[in-house]
Scaffold this active site. Structure first.
Site, PDB file in Angstrom:
ATOM      1  N   ASP A 103     -14.729 -39.658 -33.100  1.00 29.81           N
ATOM      2  CA  ASP A 103     -15.972 -40.369 -33.399  1.00 29.81           C
ATOM      3  C   ASP A 103     -16.381 -40.001 -34.819  1.00 29.81           C
ATOM      4  OD1 ASP A 103     -18.547 -41.353 -33.653  1.00 29.81           O
ATOM      5  OD2 ASP A 103     -19.217 -40.694 -31.665  1.00 29.81           O
ATOM      6  N   HIS A 104     -16.316 -40.986 -35.728  1.00 27.57           N
ATOM      7  CA  HIS A 104     -16.571 -40.706 -37.146  1.00 27.57           C
ATOM      8  C   HIS A 104     -18.031 -40.329 -37.406  1.00 27.57           C
ATOM      9  CE1 HIS A 104     -15.449 -40.426 -41.231  1.00 27.57           C
ATOM     10  NE2 HIS A 104     -14.519 -41.361 -41.227  1.00 27.57           N
ATOM     11  N   ARG A 105     -18.928 -40.610 -36.472  1.00 29.18           N
ATOM     12  CA  ARG A 105     -20.317 -40.195 -36.635  1.00 29.18           C
ATOM     13  C   ARG A 105     -20.463 -38.696 -36.496  1.00 29.18           C
ATOM     14  NH1 ARG A 105     -22.834 -43.837 -31.940  1.00 29.18           N
ATOM     15  NH2 ARG A 105     -21.189 -42.606 -30.905  1.00 29.18           N
TER      16      ARG A 105
END
Length: 433
Positions: free
Chosen positions: A405-407
């Protein structure tokens, strides 16, 4: 005053459930702690216990009823000194016999009230619809000539009218003509129309499988995951020869204790230790913040009939391989029996999905929110490799893909985490030191 027994929330995320089975009947005396019913949540079948004591005065919701909202009155309890006369309208009407299907229950009413006459289309062609479908259409104000049937020979059935939207037939063409530019955008986001899909296969044999709570939850959560989580993927090949030799040695020594370690046990341990080695990656997305966990709580996907569970091994970094092996076997067994408590499959920051035992060499897994990452594990396959001396050799190689998850985790941090997992698996003795 009679006590209303309501559908309980058996997990923090439960909004509705299926009343699978009543274990009491009207007239039975119950005490606090007695099991009243078995209720299917989105993940498990759980027992529901009585809180008060008294006599079951009325069962309102029949066993087998699905999609019962939390808080719905399912039964009424008579307290000491009360009789059936005290029930009145409490809790609503008595439940119908559970053995009768819904269509069968509605049929007598349809006969008494007389279903509306079969309508015709504009070209004079008769519309074929079941009596129940015609009655529901009349109640909803639907024009049957505008509904496409999914039953045999185009017959309109209950599901067709229930999924249709009540709107004047004549207004539809005008509305469509008035807003032609908006139509494509609406089509892109419109939900699937079950009757339209069924109509495509009207001339083909098929079996309709109703969605249970688990399948609906999987569909909703993974659709949410793919639509809202910015996934990116990191891939590495891991050489397993040292691990396989070490595992064989350990299993020989553990055989008298009845313990047999799997490759998956080593993978769980390697990931748990890696999360301690790269603590910033041991994190979850919490909407307006990131939560960085201290312990390594690792979830492992377990396939069951009709879906899957992801039981969580808490504090996995602190447990021995044999302890992880025993706990994983127990969780997997109870998952397949749908006997896990919600606390055993909720939480964690990281997950593992292993399809190697099915011969799958590599795949991309979908992140289970709010986890920050999931490791997709493929099969160990013998391949030609160039060893440290530069010579060609044969090694057992396992391909893994880390979905991130790039967040929560940026590329460099994800690469650092995957490198730590790889190092732990290729040097198992050092991992346990």
């Amino acid at each position: 005053m009679p006590v209303e027994i309501q559908m309980p929330a058996l997990s923090p995320t439960m909004e509705e459930g299926t009343l699978a089975k009543w274990l009491v009947k009207e007239g039975d005396t119950v005490s606090s702690g007695d099991v009243l019913a078995e209720i299917e949540t989105d993940k498990a079948t759980m027992e529901f216990e009585a809180v008060d004591e008294g006599v079951i005065g009325r069962i309102v919701v029949a066993e087998g009823t699905a999609e019962v909202k939390v808080g719905t009155v399912i039964a009424v309890l008579l307290e000491e000194g009360e009789t059936a006369d005290d029930l009145g309208a409490t809790g609503g009407p008595k439940a119908p016999p559970p053995s009768e299907p819904k269509e069968t229950q509605a049929a007598p009413e349809a006969e008494i009230k007389a279903a509306p006459p079969a309508p015709e289309r504009s070209d004079g062609e008769r519309i074929f619809a079941s009596p129940l479908a015609r009655r529901i259409a009349q109640q909803k104000g639907l024009d049957l000539s505008q509904i496409k049937g999914s039953g045999p020979r185009g017959r309109i059935v209950k599901a067709d009218v229930e999924s249709a939207t009540a709107a004047p037939a004549a207004a539809k063409p005008a509305a469509a003509a008035a807003t032609p530019a908006v139509a494509p955008a609406k089509a892109a986001t419109a939900p699937v129309d079950p009757s339209s899909v069924a109509a495509l296969y009207a001339d083909r044999a098929y079996t309709e499988v109703p969605l249970d709570g688990m399948r609906r939850t999987i569909a909703a959560r993974l659709t949410e995951a793919k639509q809202t989580i910015p996934h990116f993927y990191l891939r590495r090949d891991i050489t397993l020869d040292a691990l396989m030799a070490f595992r064989a040695q350990l299993n020989e020594q553990l055989a008298p204790r009845g313990v047999k370690l799997s490759v998956n046990d080593f993978i769980i341990k390697a990931c748990a230790v890696a999360l301690q080695q790269v603590p910033k990656a041991n994190a979850v997305w919490a909407g307006d913040r990131i939560l960085q966990l201290t312990p390594s709580d690792v979830a492992v996907a377990v396939a069951i009939e009709g879906g899957l569970f992801t039981p969580v091994l808490r504090d996995a970094h602190q447990k021995t391989l044999s302890a992880l092996s025993g706990e994983m076997k127990d969780l997997a067994t109870r998952a397949r029996d749908r006997k896990l408590a919600p606390s055993e499959y909720q939480g964690g920051s990281f997950a593992i999905s292993n399809l190697g035992m099915f011969g799958i060499e590599n795949f991309d897994a979908v992140i289970n929110p709010p986890h920050g990452a999931i490791l997709a594990v493929g099969a160990g396959v013998k391949k030609p490799v160039v060893n440290a001396d530069g010579a060609l050799a044969v090694a057992t190689v396992m391909s893994v893909t880390l979905s991130v998850d790039h967040r929560v985790i940026d590329g460099a941090l994800g690469a650092e985490l995957l490198a730590a997992i790889k190092d732990n698996l290729e040097n198992p003795l050092a991992m346990l030191a």
